[in-house]
Design an enzyme around this catalytic site. Structure first.
Site, PDB file in Angstrom:
ATOM      1  N   GLY A  76     120.145 -16.934  39.761  1.00  0.00           N
ATOM      2  CA  GLY A  76     120.975 -17.527  39.573  1.00  0.00           C
ATOM      3  C   GLY A  76     122.268 -17.627  38.658  1.00  0.00           C
ATOM      4  O   GLY A  76     122.071 -17.214  37.848  1.00  0.00           O
ATOM      5  N   GLY A  78     119.762 -14.146  36.158  1.00  0.00           N
ATOM      6  CA  GLY A  78     120.155 -13.290  36.829  1.00  0.00           C
ATOM      7  C   GLY A  78     119.558 -13.453  38.280  1.00  0.00           C
ATOM      8  O   GLY A  78     120.415 -14.781  39.008  1.00  0.00           O
ATOM      9  N   GLY A  94     125.948  -8.997  34.182  1.00  0.00           N
ATOM     10  CA  GLY A  94     126.585 -10.498  33.336  1.00  0.00           C
ATOM     11  C   GLY A  94     127.849 -10.051  33.873  1.00  0.00           C
ATOM     12  O   GLY A  94     128.838 -11.008  33.471  1.00  0.00           O
ATOM     13  N   ASP A  95     128.558  -8.818  33.585  1.00  0.00           N
ATOM     14  CA  ASP A  95     129.549  -8.632  32.832  1.00  0.00           C
ATOM     15  C   ASP A  95     130.730  -8.881  33.944  1.00  0.00           C
ATOM     16  O   ASP A  95     131.441  -9.214  34.598  1.00  0.00           O
ATOM     17  CB  ASP A  95     129.955  -7.118  32.884  1.00  0.00           C
ATOM     18  CG  ASP A  95     129.518  -6.650  31.478  1.00  0.00           C
ATOM     19  OD1 ASP A  95     129.149  -7.849  30.780  1.00  0.00           O
ATOM     20  OD2 ASP A  95     129.425  -5.765  31.187  1.00  0.00           O
TER      21      ASP A  95
END
Length: 325
Positions: free
Chosen positions: A237, A234, A263-264
């Site tokens: 980093g 997140g 995240g994708d």
């Protein structure tokens, strides 16, 4: 060509609040956005917007609205026809970037549909550089499906990335001895679940600029057979660990609007940099740039090239002497 596979796709409906969510209260909404979703779908969406060849594989009826959405976004797809419609997921984002998700379980996949989709994955994989297996598994699909597919793809020249959680992730890790992917992308919770560590302690250390606990946890997965581990953290980093080295990236300061798809997007950025020939540090830098850009956008929007600032991400090789970045 990067092939993505999403067994549990969705139509993602995002509601945006201009104040904190309060249980039992009446809230006024800004306009609702609806976009094709599911983790592999999101990876292909991000790649398409950034000019990378991709195709996304998913179970969906031939006239499902999700396919209409993919066509509108010009995302190439191959669908396996199933009865009914894909699930609908609801995301509520608040003005400080807090994101609450309400996800349906997904459409049941019977044996015939799953077998057809599995063969489609193997067929596309024969012509792919990377195959990305992402997301939860819907009812009807055994927890070990990812591990089984990774094992089947081992004989092909493509590389395989997996991004999943809970029981499918555990089943995958249990089979690392015979079915280890080339890349696994856990977040802190998922990494903790595989290593018996505390997600809170991993997150706190990373937020304080000390990536060593995350590195040590990721190295456990390397020791068990994983090729490369990309840990997304997140706003703190990300960390990248492979057999040759370890790197940590510090995310740029942003105003978070929604974490959906961040995240994708990070995985898409990593793969885009990889096929472009970038070194590991630059792959990590690009991954964090993509993810940070996604988190700064509303709903499940994914970044365009103009919104991605790779130079704003700081990357450093990690040794015991450089633990605090």
């Amino acid at each position: 060509m990067i092939v993505t596979v999403t067994l549990n796709p969705s139509l993602d409906h995002t509601l945006t609040l201009d104040e904190p969510l309060t249980r039992g209260a009446v809230h006024r909404l800004t306009p609702v956005s609806t976009e094709p979703g599911g983790k592999g779908v999101n990876v292909s969406r991000a790649l398409t917007q950034n000019g990378v060849d991709t195709v996304t594989l998913l179970p969906a009826a031939d006239h499902d609205p999700i396919l209409t959405g993919l066509r509108a976004l010009r995302v190439p797809f191959h669908n396996v026809d199933i009865p009914g419609n894909v699930r609908s997921n609801l995301t509520i984002t608040e003005n400080d970037g807090t994101t609450t998700k309400l996800n349906e379980p997904g459409a049941y996949l019977d044996h015939a549909a799953l077998a057809t989709l599995t063969e489609a994955v193997c067929d596309h994989a024969a012509r792919a550089t990377w195959v990305v297996l992402s997301g939860s598994l819907p009812p009807g699909v055994p927890d070990g499906w990812y591990a089984d597919v990774v094992a089947r793809l081992a004989a092909l020249p493509c590389r395989v990335a997996v991004d999943t959680s809970e029981r499918p992730l555990t089943a995958l890790a249990d089979g690392f001895a015979t079915a280890a992917p080339d890349l696994i992308k856990p977040n802190s919770d998922e990494l903790a679940s595989l290593t018996g560590l505390s997600a809170q302690e991993l997150e706190e250390a990373a937020a304080q600029g000390n990536p060593l606990p995350v590195v040590a946890a990721a190295q456990q997965l390397i020791g068990r057979g994983a090729g490369t581990v990309l840990v997304t953290l997140g706003g703190a980093g990300a960390v990248l660990v492979d057999h040759d080295g370890t790197w940590a990236a510090t995310a740029p300061a942003i105003v978070p609007r929604s974490t959906v798809g961040a995240g994708d997007a990070s995985l898409a950025g990593y793969l885009a940099a990889t096929i472009a020939g970038a070194e590991p540090a630059q792959r990590l830098q690009t991954a964090v740039a993509y993810g940070s850009a996604a988190a700064s956008l509303p709903g499940s929007a994914l970044p365009t090239p103009a919104q991605i600032d790779v130079k704003a991400v700081r990357v450093q090789a990690v040794t015991s002497a450089s633990a605090h970045l």
